[in-house]
Design an enzyme around this catalytic site. Structure first.
Site, PDB file in Angstrom:
ATOM      1  N   HIS A 132      -7.400   9.737  -1.361  1.00 11.36           N
ATOM      2  CA  HIS A 132      -6.654   9.756  -0.101  1.00 11.36           C
ATOM      3  C   HIS A 132      -7.415  10.440   1.037  1.00 11.36           C
ATOM      4  O   HIS A 132      -7.404   9.977   2.181  1.00 11.36           O
ATOM      5  CB  HIS A 132      -5.293  10.434  -0.316  1.00 11.36           C
ATOM      6  CG  HIS A 132      -4.223   9.941   0.596  1.00 11.36           C
ATOM      7  ND1 HIS A 132      -2.902   9.848   0.211  1.00 11.36           N
ATOM      8  CD2 HIS A 132      -4.268   9.496   1.866  1.00 11.36           C
ATOM      9  CE1 HIS A 132      -2.188   9.377   1.231  1.00 11.36           C
ATOM     10  NE2 HIS A 132      -2.996   9.169   2.238  1.00 11.36           N
TER      11      HIS A 132
ATOM     12  N   LYS B 238      -2.891   5.933  -4.153  1.00  8.94           N
ATOM     13  CA  LYS B 238      -3.948   6.895  -3.819  1.00  8.94           C
ATOM     14  C   LYS B 238      -3.690   8.238  -4.511  1.00  8.94           C
ATOM     15  O   LYS B 238      -2.530   8.622  -4.695  1.00  8.94           O
ATOM     16  CB  LYS B 238      -3.992   7.127  -2.300  1.00  8.94           C
ATOM     17  CG  LYS B 238      -3.964   5.851  -1.470  1.00  8.94           C
ATOM     18  CD  LYS B 238      -3.862   6.142   0.014  1.00  8.94           C
ATOM     19  CE  LYS B 238      -3.586   4.870   0.802  1.00  8.94           C
ATOM     20  NZ  LYS B 238      -2.163   4.504   0.806  1.00  8.94           N
TER      21      LYS B 238
ATOM     22  N   TYR C 173       3.202   9.797  -0.611  1.00  2.28           N
ATOM     23  CA  TYR C 173       4.306   9.192   0.144  1.00  2.28           C
ATOM     24  C   TYR C 173       5.668   9.435  -0.513  1.00  2.28           C
ATOM     25  O   TYR C 173       6.704   9.216   0.106  1.00  2.28           O
ATOM     26  CB  TYR C 173       4.106   7.684   0.298  1.00  2.28           C
ATOM     27  CG  TYR C 173       2.882   7.266   1.073  1.00  2.28           C
ATOM     28  CD1 TYR C 173       2.096   8.197   1.762  1.00  2.28           C
ATOM     29  CD2 TYR C 173       2.491   5.936   1.106  1.00  2.28           C
ATOM     30  CE1 TYR C 173       0.964   7.804   2.459  1.00  2.28           C
ATOM     31  CE2 TYR C 173       1.369   5.528   1.813  1.00  2.28           C
ATOM     32  CZ  TYR C 173       0.612   6.452   2.478  1.00  2.28           C
ATOM     33  OH  TYR C 173      -0.496   6.042   3.160  1.00  2.28           O
TER      34      TYR C 173
ATOM     35  N   ASP D 254       0.834  -1.193   0.000  1.00  2.00           N
ATOM     36  CA  ASP D 254       0.000   0.000   0.000  1.00  2.00           C
ATOM     37  C   ASP D 254       0.873   1.249   0.000  1.00  2.00           C
ATOM     38  O   ASP D 254       1.595   1.520   0.955  1.00  2.00           O
ATOM     39  CB  ASP D 254      -0.892   0.000   1.248  1.00  2.00           C
ATOM     40  CG  ASP D 254      -1.790   1.225   1.313  1.00  2.00           C
ATOM     41  OD1 ASP D 254      -2.969   1.114   0.898  1.00  2.00           O
ATOM     42  OD2 ASP D 254      -1.334   2.286   1.782  1.00  2.00           O
TER      43      ASP D 254
END
Length: 270
Positions: free
Chosen positions: A107, A74, A49, A44
């Site tokens: 998100h 996401k 990120y 994930d």
């Protein structure tokens, strides 16, 4: 228990590796490779990120075929909107070096944009480029609004959930509508190791408090994505399938709920 069937019919592994804060400098590659070697088949990540490049590199380097890996990413708040979401999806695919995602999520529910954003996700699903679509951090009211203004019920809602935040109302709603819940921060950034009740239950099963917290979620029907870059902890977080919590133990953990959020609500960041 090793997998949950989504409303698309796809079976998703119940335990995955979360890679929030794992740096794109070799750290995330090592974590993903370690997880895949351990037996994880779900990874994930997210645009926000900043480590999709490393995740994609690790998947290519591993000896696990891409088709056997359930890969999630996401769309971030600043990327939301119909056209910009489609563009963000293409960028994620490029960084991950794949031509599809197993699951693509919104998100955060950016109020003015999430319905439009979800329409882009529906197109990606209908085009076969995202095998399942869903959301993160949506409450019941937001889910109801989304479902009234869309054609496809989200496959999954990923939310903060742990022994101090049981999310009972959300779990009941999700089960009623066939939406899979998935817990982020399920071990409270390690804080579960200080909860006496979890330590006690762990002693009974010869398991850690972390493993008890994760197993509790699985038995509730909730998927988990604990984050770690430590190979020993990555292995420990996956070792959840050789024991079972009793109904009394489940009730005790449920009673620890304090409706206590550890993470910040980022839906306002547009």
């Amino acid at each position: 228990m090793n997998g949950f069937t989504l409303n698309t019919g796809t079976v998703m592994p119940s335990v995955g590796l979360g890679v929030l804060f794992a740096k794109d400098n070799g750290e995330v590659e090592e974590a993903v490779l370690s997880a895949l070697q351990t037996g994880y088949r779900k990874i994930d990540t997210a645009s926000a990120y900043k480590n999709e490049l490393g995740v994609g590199k690790a998947i290519l380097e591993s000896d696990v075929p891409r088709k056997n890996i359930f890969l999630t990413s996401k769309v971030w708040n600043t990327e939301q909107g119909y056209d910009s979401t489609l563009e963000a999806f293409d960028k994620s695919l490029k960084r991950l070096q794949t031509n599809y995602l197993d699951l693509y999520l919104i998100h955060w529910p950016v109020k003015s944009k999430y319905v439009e954003t979800y329409k882009a996700l529906e197109k990606l699903y209908n085009d076969g480029r995202a095998k399942a679509i869903g959301v993160c951090n949506f409450n019941v009211a937001q889910l109801e609004n989304l479902m009234q203004n869309s054609n496809i019920i989200p496959s999954l809602n990923q939310v903060e959930m742990h022994p101090h935040l049981g999310q009972i109302e959300l779990l009941t709603f999700a089960k009623k509508h066939g939406i899979q819940l998935e817990a982020w921060r399920p071990i409270m950034m390690g804080e579960v190791s200080k909860i006496p009740e979890l330590l006690s239950i762990g002693h009974t099963h010869n398991k850690s408090a972390v493993q008890i917290a994760l197993r509790w979620q699985l038995q509730r029907g909730v998927a988990v994505i604990p984050k770690s870059t430590n190979s020993k902890r990555i292995a420990e977080n996956f070792n959840l399938f050789d024991f079972e919590l009793s109904p009394l133990e489940m009730e005790l953990i449920e009673s620890l709920n304090q409706n206590r959020q550890l993470g910040e609500d980022l839906s306002h960041l547009e």
